[in-house]
Design a protein around this motif. Structure first.
Motif, PDB file in Angstrom:
ATOM      1  N   ASN A 215       0.818  -1.208   0.000  1.00 43.63           N
ATOM      2  CA  ASN A 215       0.000   0.000   0.000  1.00 43.63           C
ATOM      3  C   ASN A 215       0.856   1.264   0.000  1.00 43.63           C
ATOM      4  O   ASN A 215       0.433   2.301  -0.501  1.00 43.63           O
ATOM      5  N   LEU A 216       2.047   1.206   0.555  1.00 43.72           N
ATOM      6  CA  LEU A 216       2.910   2.377   0.600  1.00 43.72           C
ATOM      7  C   LEU A 216       3.446   2.728  -0.786  1.00 43.72           C
ATOM      8  O   LEU A 216       3.631   3.892  -1.102  1.00 43.72           O
ATOM      9  N   PHE A 217       3.716   1.703  -1.605  1.00 47.72           N
ATOM     10  CA  PHE A 217       4.334   1.937  -2.901  1.00 47.72           C
ATOM     11  C   PHE A 217       3.343   1.845  -4.058  1.00 47.72           C
ATOM     12  O   PHE A 217       3.747   1.820  -5.212  1.00 47.72           O
ATOM     13  N   ALA A 218       2.076   1.805  -3.764  1.00 49.89           N
ATOM     14  CA  ALA A 218       1.078   1.710  -4.830  1.00 49.89           C
ATOM     15  C   ALA A 218       1.089   2.981  -5.657  1.00 49.89           C
ATOM     16  O   ALA A 218       1.278   4.081  -5.143  1.00 49.89           O
ATOM     17  N   ASP A 219       0.899   2.821  -6.953  1.00 52.87           N
ATOM     18  CA  ASP A 219       0.899   3.953  -7.872  1.00 52.87           C
ATOM     19  C   ASP A 219      -0.469   4.622  -7.827  1.00 52.87           C
ATOM     20  O   ASP A 219      -1.431   4.132  -8.399  1.00 52.87           O
ATOM     21  N   THR A 220      -0.551   5.740  -7.131  1.00 53.10           N
ATOM     22  CA  THR A 220      -1.824   6.434  -6.985  1.00 53.10           C
ATOM     23  C   THR A 220      -2.033   7.473  -8.071  1.00 53.10           C
ATOM     24  O   THR A 220      -3.105   8.050  -8.181  1.00 53.10           O
ATOM     25  N   ALA A 221      -1.045   7.730  -8.891  1.00 50.84           N
ATOM     26  CA  ALA A 221      -1.171   8.744  -9.939  1.00 50.84           C
ATOM     27  C   ALA A 221      -2.043   8.244 -11.092  1.00 50.84           C
ATOM     28  O   ALA A 221      -2.709   9.042 -11.741  1.00 50.84           O
ATOM     29  N   ASN A 222      -2.008   6.951 -11.373  1.00 45.84           N
ATOM     30  CA  ASN A 222      -2.796   6.407 -12.486  1.00 45.84           C
ATOM     31  C   ASN A 222      -4.236   6.176 -12.050  1.00 45.84           C
ATOM     32  O   ASN A 222      -4.510   5.738 -10.950  1.00 45.84           O
ATOM     33  N   SER A 223      -5.141   6.445 -12.957  1.00 48.36           N
ATOM     34  CA  SER A 223      -6.560   6.235 -12.689  1.00 48.36           C
ATOM     35  C   SER A 223      -6.886   4.753 -12.827  1.00 48.36           C
ATOM     36  O   SER A 223      -6.347   4.065 -13.678  1.00 48.36           O
ATOM     37  N   THR A 224      -7.770   4.276 -11.980  1.00 50.10           N
ATOM     38  CA  THR A 224      -8.187   2.871 -12.067  1.00 50.10           C
ATOM     39  C   THR A 224      -9.482   2.720 -12.839  1.00 50.10           C
ATOM     40  O   THR A 224     -10.016   1.628 -12.936  1.00 50.10           O
ATOM     41  N   THR A 225      -9.993   3.813 -13.385  1.00 48.37           N
ATOM     42  CA  THR A 225     -11.221   3.759 -14.173  1.00 48.37           C
ATOM     43  C   THR A 225     -10.904   3.168 -15.546  1.00 48.37           C
ATOM     44  O   THR A 225     -10.015   3.662 -16.245  1.00 48.37           O
TER      45      THR A 225
END
Length: 139
Positions: free
Chosen positions: A8-18
């Protein structure tokens, strides 16, 4: 435990999951046609199997009394009309089940192939009509 927390710390949050919808020309037409035929073939299998089971039971009821010496009738004897939804007692032998499933698979495959050829012929007819209209406009 350390690994599950670090994901969870290194998850790529910049990309949209839609998910993005498919573009119109993303797949070739032949792939769409084969996929449609596959869906029809596999989707029709439960319904075809039910009706083949009912038909097999009716054949067993009508053919056996008329011709008890027939090898088919002797091998696949059904005394009463079998209820395919009754799970309290086995109504078919293993060979009979294989026969019903095999016939159902062949019929379902035939439905999928028939749909494939019908859609291709319709599309070819529409293309020819469009070409004729364009030729008539050009003259």
């Amino acid at each position: 435990m350390l690994f599950s927390c670090s994901v969870n710390l290194f998850a790529d949050t910049a990309n949209s999951t839609t998910p993005e919808p498919y573009e119109k020309d993303e797949f070739p037409q032949w792939a769409k046609d084969i996929r449609r035929s596959e869906i029809i073939a596999f989707g029709s299998m439960p319904f075809v199997t039910t009706w083949v089971t009912v038909g097999y039971g009716m054949i067993g009821m009508w053919v056996i009394p008329e011709n008890p010496d027939n090898e088919f009738c002797a091998k696949y004897h059904l005394a009463d009309f079998p209820n395919p939804l009754d799970k309290s007692k086995p109504i078919f032998t293993e060979d009979q089940i294989k026969l019903v499933v095999g016939v159902s698979a062949i019929i379902s495959l035939g439905l999928g192939i028939t749909d494939y050829f019908i859609n291709n012929s319709k599309r070819n007819k529409q293309k020819k009509e469009l070409q004729l209209k364009q030729e008539m406009k050009g003259k």
